[in-house]
Design a protein around this motif. Structure first.
Motif, mmCIF file in Angstrom:
data_model
loop_
_atom_site.group_PDB
_atom_site.id
_atom_site.type_symbol
_atom_site.label_atom_id
_atom_site.label_comp_id
_atom_site.label_asym_id
_atom_site.label_seq_id
_atom_site.Cartn_x
_atom_site.Cartn_y
_atom_site.Cartn_z
ATOM 1 N N GLU A 1 9.696 -10.171 -43.382
ATOM 2 C CA GLU A 1 9.958 -10.915 -42.171
ATOM 3 C C GLU A 1 10.951 -10.136 -41.070
ATOM 4 N N ASP A 2 11.691 -9.405 -41.741
ATOM 5 C CA ASP A 2 13.014 -8.701 -40.703
ATOM 6 C C ASP A 2 12.069 -7.743 -39.895
ATOM 7 N N VAL A 3 11.373 -6.792 -40.678
ATOM 8 C CA VAL A 3 10.693 -5.579 -40.116
ATOM 9 C C VAL A 3 9.725 -6.119 -39.061
ATOM 10 N N GLN A 4 9.150 -7.220 -38.941
ATOM 11 C CA GLN A 4 8.537 -7.757 -38.061
ATOM 12 C C GLN A 4 9.026 -7.741 -36.513
ATOM 13 N N TRP A 5 10.383 -7.848 -36.709
ATOM 14 C CA TRP A 5 11.084 -7.689 -35.333
ATOM 15 C C TRP A 5 11.179 -6.427 -34.638
ATOM 16 N N VAL A 6 10.796 -5.369 -35.250
ATOM 17 C CA VAL A 6 10.549 -4.206 -34.438
ATOM 18 C C VAL A 6 9.215 -4.320 -33.510
ATOM 19 N N ALA A 7 8.191 -5.150 -33.878
ATOM 20 C CA ALA A 7 7.193 -5.254 -32.766
ATOM 21 C C ALA A 7 7.518 -6.727 -32.024
ATOM 22 N N ASN A 8 8.169 -7.926 -32.538
ATOM 23 C CA ASN A 8 8.426 -8.870 -32.000
ATOM 24 C C ASN A 8 9.445 -8.708 -30.806
ATOM 25 N N ALA A 9 10.533 -7.938 -31.187
ATOM 26 C CA ALA A 9 11.590 -7.797 -30.083
ATOM 27 C C ALA A 9 10.834 -7.119 -28.930
ATOM 28 N N TYR A 10 10.097 -6.044 -29.112
ATOM 29 C CA TYR A 10 9.524 -5.384 -27.803
ATOM 30 C C TYR A 10 8.535 -6.333 -27.071
ATOM 31 N N THR A 11 7.982 -7.157 -27.890
ATOM 32 C CA THR A 11 7.015 -8.193 -26.930
ATOM 33 C C THR A 11 7.771 -9.242 -26.017
ATOM 34 N N LEU A 12 8.864 -9.846 -26.819
ATOM 35 C CA LEU A 12 9.869 -10.813 -26.268
ATOM 36 C C LEU A 12 10.418 -10.012 -24.907
ATOM 37 N N ALA A 13 10.970 -8.791 -25.077
ATOM 38 C CA ALA A 13 11.606 -8.153 -23.857
ATOM 39 C C ALA A 13 10.518 -8.008 -22.928
ATOM 40 N N LEU A 14 9.454 -7.758 -23.020
ATOM 41 C CA LEU A 14 8.224 -7.510 -22.153
ATOM 42 C C LEU A 14 8.128 -9.083 -21.437
ATOM 43 N N GLY A 15 8.255 -9.938 -21.959
ATOM 44 C CA GLY A 15 7.992 -11.470 -21.456
ATOM 45 C C GLY A 15 9.071 -11.711 -20.511
ATOM 46 N N VAL A 16 10.276 -11.183 -20.457
ATOM 47 C CA VAL A 16 11.213 -11.298 -19.815
ATOM 48 C C VAL A 16 11.200 -10.395 -18.433
ATOM 49 N N VAL A 17 10.987 -9.133 -18.760
ATOM 50 C CA VAL A 17 10.960 -8.121 -17.739
ATOM 51 C C VAL A 17 9.715 -7.816 -16.687
ATOM 52 N N VAL A 18 8.682 -8.316 -17.337
ATOM 53 C CA VAL A 18 7.381 -8.344 -16.469
ATOM 54 C C VAL A 18 7.272 -9.178 -15.089
ATOM 55 N N PRO A 19 7.818 -10.524 -15.106
ATOM 56 C CA PRO A 19 7.809 -10.915 -13.927
ATOM 57 C C PRO A 19 8.724 -10.666 -12.785
ATOM 58 N N LEU A 20 9.480 -9.656 -13.191
ATOM 59 C CA LEU A 20 10.535 -9.118 -12.230
ATOM 60 C C LEU A 20 10.005 -7.697 -11.761
ATOM 61 N N SER A 21 8.894 -7.259 -12.364
ATOM 62 C CA SER A 21 8.427 -5.896 -11.882
ATOM 63 C C SER A 21 7.830 -5.756 -10.453
ATOM 64 N N GLY A 22 7.209 -6.779 -10.074
ATOM 65 C CA GLY A 22 6.758 -6.620 -8.759
ATOM 66 C C GLY A 22 7.934 -6.727 -7.626
ATOM 67 N N TRP A 23 9.166 -7.565 -7.880
ATOM 68 C CA TRP A 23 10.134 -7.459 -6.586
ATOM 69 C C TRP A 23 10.691 -6.309 -6.989
ATOM 70 N N LEU A 24 10.990 -5.672 -8.280
ATOM 71 C CA LEU A 24 11.819 -4.397 -8.065
ATOM 72 C C LEU A 24 10.982 -3.435 -7.347
ATOM 73 N N GLY A 25 9.696 -3.177 -7.491
ATOM 74 C CA GLY A 25 8.648 -2.214 -6.651
ATOM 75 C C GLY A 25 8.898 -2.529 -5.127
ATOM 76 N N ASP A 26 8.673 -3.730 -4.585
ATOM 77 C CA ASP A 26 8.895 -4.026 -3.148
ATOM 78 C C ASP A 26 10.480 -3.835 -2.811
ATOM 79 N N ARG A 27 11.434 -3.867 -3.616
ATOM 80 C CA ARG A 27 12.770 -3.938 -3.366
ATOM 81 C C ARG A 27 13.289 -2.437 -3.139
ATOM 82 N N PHE A 28 12.923 -1.684 -4.204
ATOM 83 C CA PHE A 28 13.569 -0.333 -4.201
ATOM 84 C C PHE A 28 12.446 0.879 -4.096
#
Length: 533
Positions: free
Chosen positions: A36-63
């Motif tokens: 259960e604990d070692v699965q967080w190696v994959a789960n943490a990556y997936t959860l972080a993607l869900g947070v950052v992906v919606p921001l990607s388009g704005w970052l590209g247009d801004r910078f």
């Protein structure tokens, strides 16, 4: 050359997802932790993607897309190096989050840049190359990861990204044209908080639903919160003047239909990779590297087919290759419903090759046909929607199918156990004509494997039905290539022929003094000149 640089960077970021999954058992043994604990190696990556992906388009247009791409590739290399030197499970999980931030940005930024540097009439061929990262990388991950884990060291699956990332950043500086910042607008804080928290809750529920229980209090609360947050996000985006992700883009039916088809194909792709790998390792006893070798021909079939699919899109449009490809996926998946424990590996390999041909033929025409219906300045935001849909639908599909597998397996074992009356006395072990304790355990183990494979056949049947639904949806795609909505292009002149926004300058006369090459219109509606003009 610019297209090759972009494809290599995106291939690196997506390959990391499946290559790490192969190393999970080895990481567990190395750090001495629980499943259960070692699965967080994959789960943490997936959860972080869900947070950052919606921001990607704005970052590209801004910078500027080029600057964000280069920094993301270097950031991914840095995050990979940190993962490679992690000293315990907690540090590895934290560094995986650091790695996921640029890893989620790279595919979205890459898609927007492809649309800026490639002429519209060749976008299908270019997307065929772009699609190698989306479909080929997850398929080749088990082979490469299995080899590194079994014969070298699991830390190399992270360290290998460091030189690739550095070289990719240098190549981007040398080969990519200039991408000036665009119309980013004010950052939509409330919209970002709503969509990021909603996706985080949804992905967390899908990741932990099996261990926490799908009807448990925590999972139900997460799903309810996710639904409310995403609904609030839609309301916010419809009210603000400068939305983070313009949900009005769903008014374009071709784009909406392509997202539905992408979600179905993501379920079919990742469930096939996941469950076939489980069957080969658990039912037939193969190692990680041997399993990867059986699945490698599927990746090669996809790699060969995708560029062909891109050329077919340029000539015929998305409907025909998408329909034929999804039919191949449905047929290949249906034929897998007859697998047994003793099924030869070569038979499984050829069924996977058939699915690989279908995936390679259908994926990019579907995605490209949807993006073709989107105005040019919204391509980066549409790419963010594409990325979110691919990851959430794959996670949702695998979670639901795994819940079905667990429930059906328990029910089938109970049904077989019920064939023996409860009043039957157990045989006296050691007496003449009765099996030994070891023999009884072998019978039980064999029965369990047969039940497991039988349930997997049911899962493949459900996946085949999902693929058939995709065929029906693909029939509604356009049968010809159409330009994305926007102002009509100028008449044929030596000046930018691919631009969809008229230039404020008067068109120059044709003559030898005209040295500028055709301009490509960016996701922000601005022109970008290619090197050499």
């Amino acid at each position: 050359m610019p297209l090759a640089v972009l494809v290599a960077g995106m291939f690196m970021s997506i390959l990391d997802v499946t290559i790490v999954n192969v190393a999970i058992p080895t990481i567990q043994n190395d750090f001495g932790t629980t499943v259960e604990d070692v699965q967080w190696v994959a789960n943490a990556y997936t959860l972080a993607l869900g947070v950052v992906v919606p921001l990607s388009g704005w970052l590209g247009d801004r910078f500027g897309h080029g600057r964000v791409y280069i920094l993301s590739v270097l950031g991914f290399a840095l995050g990979s190096a940190l993962c490679g030197i992690s000293w315990d499970l907690n540090s590895l999980v934290v560094f995986r989050i650091v790695q996921a931030i640029p890893g989620g940005i790279i595919p979205v930024i890459t898609l927007a840049m492809v649309y800026r540097i490639v002429p519209r009439e060749k976008i299908g061929t270019a997307m065929g190359m772009y699609g190698l990262g989306i479909v080929f990388a997850p398929a080749v991950g088990p082979t490469l990861g299995g080899y590194l884990v079994e014969y070298v060291d699991w830390r190399l699956i992270f360290f290998i990204n460091v030189p690739i990332g550095v070289l990719g950043a240098v190549a981007a500086v040398l080969a990519l044209p200039s991408f000036p910042p665009g119309r980013a607008g004010r950052f939509d804080v409330w919209g970002f908080l709503a969509v990021a928290s909603g996706l985080f809750a949804l992905l967390l529920a899908l990741s932990e639903g099996e261990s926490w229980g799908w009807a448990s209090y925590r999972v139900v609360i997460l799903l309810i919160y996710s639904a409310l947050s995403l609904a609030l996000f839609v309301v916010i985006e419809l009210e603000v003047d400068e939305p983070l992700l313009d949900v009005r883009i769903f008014r374009h039916w071709q784009f909406t239909n392509s997202l539905l088809l992408i979600s179905l194909m993501s379920v079919a792709l990742f469930s096939g990779l996941f469950y076939v790998s489980l069957m080969l390792q658990q039912a037939q006893g193969l190692g990680a590297f041997e399993t990867g070798l059986v699945m490698l021909p599927q990746a090669l079939a996809t790699a060969v087919t995708m560029p062909i699919a891109g050329r077919l899109y340029d000539r015929l449009g998305p409907r025909l290759p998408a329909v034929v490809g999804l039919i191949l996926v449905a047929v290949g998946t249906y034929l897998m419903t007859d697998l047994r424990v003793e099924t030869p590996r070569e038979h499984i390999m050829w069924l996977l090759v058939l699915r690989g041909f279908g995936m390679g033929l259908a994926m990019m025409p579907i995605m490209t046909g949807g993006l073709a219906a989107v105005p040019p300045h919204l391509v980066s935001r549409a790419g963010a929607f594409n990325n979110v849909v691919q990851r959430t639908s794959a996670a949702l599909g695998v979670a639901v199918l795994t819940a079905m597998l667990t429930g059906h397996q328990a029910q089938m074992m109970a049904d077989r156990g019920a064939l023996v009356p409860a009043t039957t006395a157990p045989p006296a072990l050691g007496s003449p004509g009765t099996p030994s304790l070891l023999g009884l355990y072998a019978w039980y183990q064999q029965t369990n494997l047969q039940v497991y494979v039988a349930v997997l056949d049911e899962i493949f049947l459900v996946t085949a039905v999902i693929s058939v639904l995709g065929v029906l949806g693909a029939l509604f795609l356009r049968s010809s290539v159409r330009a994305a909505p926007g102002p009509p292009a100028a008449p044929a002149e030596p000046a930018p022929a691919e631009a969809s926004i008229p230039s404020p300058r008067p068109a120059p006369d044709a003559g030898p003094s005209l040295r500028a090459q055709p301009a490509a219109v960016g996701a922000d509606g601005q022109e970008s000149r290619r090197p050499g003009g």
